[in-house]
Design an enzyme around this catalytic site. Structure first.
Site, PDB file in Angstrom:
ATOM      1  N   GLY A  77       0.661  -1.161  -0.060  1.00 31.39           N
ATOM      2  CA  GLY A  77      -0.036  -0.091   0.036  1.00 31.39           C
ATOM      3  C   GLY A  77       0.662   1.294   0.078  1.00 31.39           C
ATOM      4  O   GLY A  77       2.105   1.201   0.572  1.00 31.39           O
ATOM      5  N   LYS A  78       0.542   2.289  -0.675  1.00 29.44           N
ATOM      6  CA  LYS A  78       1.115   3.659  -0.514  1.00 29.44           C
ATOM      7  C   LYS A  78       0.584   4.276   0.607  1.00 29.44           C
ATOM      8  O   LYS A  78      -0.014   5.245   0.571  1.00 29.44           O
ATOM      9  CB  LYS A  78       0.846   4.412  -1.882  1.00 29.44           C
ATOM     10  CG  LYS A  78       1.599   3.663  -3.008  1.00 29.44           C
ATOM     11  CD  LYS A  78       1.484   4.518  -4.162  1.00 29.44           C
ATOM     12  CE  LYS A  78       2.212   5.805  -4.110  1.00 29.44           C
ATOM     13  NZ  LYS A  78       3.807   5.744  -4.653  1.00 29.44           N
ATOM     14  N   ILE A  79       1.159   3.808   1.696  1.00 26.73           N
ATOM     15  CA  ILE A  79       0.702   4.397   2.995  1.00 26.73           C
ATOM     16  C   ILE A  79       1.492   5.836   3.488  1.00 26.73           C
ATOM     17  O   ILE A  79       2.715   5.685   3.385  1.00 26.73           O
ATOM     18  CB  ILE A  79       0.493   3.362   4.361  1.00 26.73           C
ATOM     19  CG1 ILE A  79      -0.122   2.008   3.722  1.00 26.73           C
ATOM     20  CG2 ILE A  79       0.283   3.776   5.400  1.00 26.73           C
ATOM     21  CD1 ILE A  79      -1.296   2.053   3.245  1.00 26.73           C
TER      22      ILE A  79
END
Length: 315
Positions: free
Chosen positions: A157-159
């Protein structure tokens, strides 16, 4: 540029950048509880068009990232794609662009958690030229920082909060005289750059770290694999790569939405190949550049128009 003059999309409405407010106690600001994407747009003057690249795919990945945070997007990937194209039209951009969709936890309160925190959503588009100087190539190093492990933070995920991992590696590299860092996974295999995927060419074989190395499953990474298959007739091998293999590579290059395709001249002060742009990377870069600017019909489904049509395919 004057950001205040830019039109953004914030929580359901189009407004000026300076009208979109986020409070100092906003949850995502304190705890990194947000996720984002980076969508590129490419201006082609002879077409009077900005072509947006892989927009639906980026929103599909953002939806997956939001789900990891017990969050949701305010629309389908198709609906958000149309909003993004409308945002470009409202700004009247006539340049290459970087577009940042952002889902963030918006409560203004103290308390670490993900559940029962309302979601905020915004899209910001700005003129954007180059992430790196593509003509020069990059001097890279192996970072002392390891790539985040999926058992700690979802690596796929692009957290927002996870990017401290990238920032530490990038600053370490640049403060030590390098352009970019390559991070290893927890078990010492090659993972990725600070914000890019990595490809290695050796003996005519193109390899890239597999998903088990906690990589971000890059959309540009997948596009380059398509180019290798369609343009070069070569299938990319996804596998675990050891650090020492990189030193004897014929060519290395990074890929990513912001960076595009960027070659590596040296690693840990060892030249890669001839230390210049190699023939395979050169061909990949040329094909990618044509594809993103609507000059190669084989990849027409990658892009959508903004000014010439509503949301529709290129070419």
């Amino acid at each position: 540029m004057d950001l205040n003059s830019v039109i953004v999309y914030s929580n359901g409405t189009f407004c000026r950048y300076d009208e979109a407010k986020i409070g100092l106690l906003t949850h995502a600001l304190h705890y990194g509880t947000g996720c984002f994407e980076g969508v590129r747009g490419f201006w082609v003057a002879e077409d009077e068009e900005v072509y947006l690249l892989h927009v639906r795919e980026h929103y599909a990945r953002l939806k997956a990232s939001a789900n990891m945070l017990f969050g949701a997007l305010p629309g389908t990937p198709e609906e958000l794609t149309e909003i993004t194209a409308e945002l470009v039209r409202r700004n009247g951009f006539r340049s290459d662009l970087y577009i940042r969709p952002l889902m963030y936890k918006a409560n203004e309160e103290v308390g670490v958690r993900l559940h029962n925190v309302r979601d905020g959503f915004a899209i910001i588009a700005i003129p954007f030229d180059k992430y790196f100087d593509a003509e020069r190539g990059l001097a890279a190093c192996i970072s002392s920082w390891r790539r985040i492990d999926d058992t700690a933070i979802p690596a796929r995920g692009k957290i927002t909060g996870s990017y401290i991992n990238s920032a530490l590696a990038k600053s370490e590299a640049q403060m030590n005289g390098f352009d970019e860092a390559i991070l290893l996974s927890h078990d010492g295999h090659v993972a990725e750059g600070s914000a890019e995927n990595l490809f290695m060419i050796k003996g005519g074989v193109i390899s890239t770290p597999d998903r088990a190395q906690n990589i971000l499953e890059g959309i540009t990474r997948r596009s380059i694999m398509d180019i290798c298959r369609v343009e070069l007739g070569i299938e990319v091998v996804e596998r675990a790569i050891d650090r020492s293999e990189l030193y004897s590579a014929d060519e290395l290059f990074f890929t990513g939405s912001a960076v595009g395709v960027q070659y590596v001249t040296s690693l840990d002060r060892r030249p890669i190949g001839t230390g210049e742009l190699g023939p395979i990377a050169r061909r990949i870069m040329a094909t990618y550049e044509k594809a993103i600017r609507n000059k190669d019909a084989r990849f027409a489904d990658w892009i959508i128009r903004t000014y010439g049509a509503r949301v529709g395919a290129g070419v």
